[in-house]
Design a protein around this motif. Structure first.
Motif: not given
Length: 205
Positions: A50-56, A152-153, A161-164
């Motif tokens: 699950i890449p960041p853009q999908t999770e977002a 928001f997205y 991304r920063r959290e990962r």
């Protein structure tokens, strides 16, 4: 309440955004956090499941529709077994009929009688509306996500991304609790996918 939303998010919404259960299924989401999950086979082995853009996107969808879904499901329970449809025009017409004491429609398109309790209940109101999207399709220049929704997205994606990169402990712990809850709901007592597979093997093999 938050855990209920999170288990729904984790097991249902993420799979839909990722492309289906072939990408995000119980063999994965019951044992791996989004941060640590990697594709196991195929040409993209080792890449993030699950890449960041999908999770977002999933977070944005939940924030956008969460209140509307909650209101809709609550209304479905209230009028069960009648089907509920969000339609402002028909809700207004139905309310006018009810106020005038007119009987509800009891005939379907094939002129077959329908039980009164099965008549559709039409509803409308701000509680059924999402925050940042409209019902207009792509042909409407004002349709789709609003600027606030897109902002928001983008904000959520940047945060993910920063959290990962420096993953906060609190987030790891919360995701682990969601996985634990899902395993408990299914009666699974093991903690790893390998142990789970061992338990599914027929005895004597």
């Amino acid at each position: 309440k938050n855990m209920s939303w999170m288990t729904f998010y984790w097991s249902k919404l993420v799979a839909r955004a990722a492309g289906g259960v072939a990408v995000w299924n119980k063999d994965i989401f019951l044992f791996e956090t989004i941060k640590d999950s990697k594709i196991r086979t195929g040409p993209f082995t080792g890449c993030q499941t699950i890449p960041p853009q999908t999770e977002a996107f999933v977070v944005a969808v939940l924030a956008n529709y969460g209140q509307a879904w909650e209101a809709y499901f609550k209304t479905c329970k209230e009028f069960y077994p009648r089907p509920v449809v969000v339609d402002a025009k028909k809700a207004k017409e139905q309310a006018a009929k009810e106020a005038a004491g007119e009987p509800a429609d009891d005939v379907d398109d094939d002129d077959e009688e329908v039980m009164p309790e099965e008549n559709t209940k039409y509803v409308a109101g701000p509680e059924f509306k999402p925050k940042w999207t409209k019902n207009d399709n792509g042909a409407d220049p004002e349709g789709g996500w609003t600027k606030e929704g897109l902002a928001f997205y983008n904000e959520i994606q940047g945060g993910i991304r920063r959290e990962r990169q420096g993953r906060e402990v609190a987030i790891d712990e919360f995701e682990t609790q969601v996985i634990k809850q899902l395993r408990e709901d299914r009666g699974i007592e093991v903690d790893t996918y390998e142990e789970y597979l061992m338990g599914k093997k027929p005895k004597g093999k």
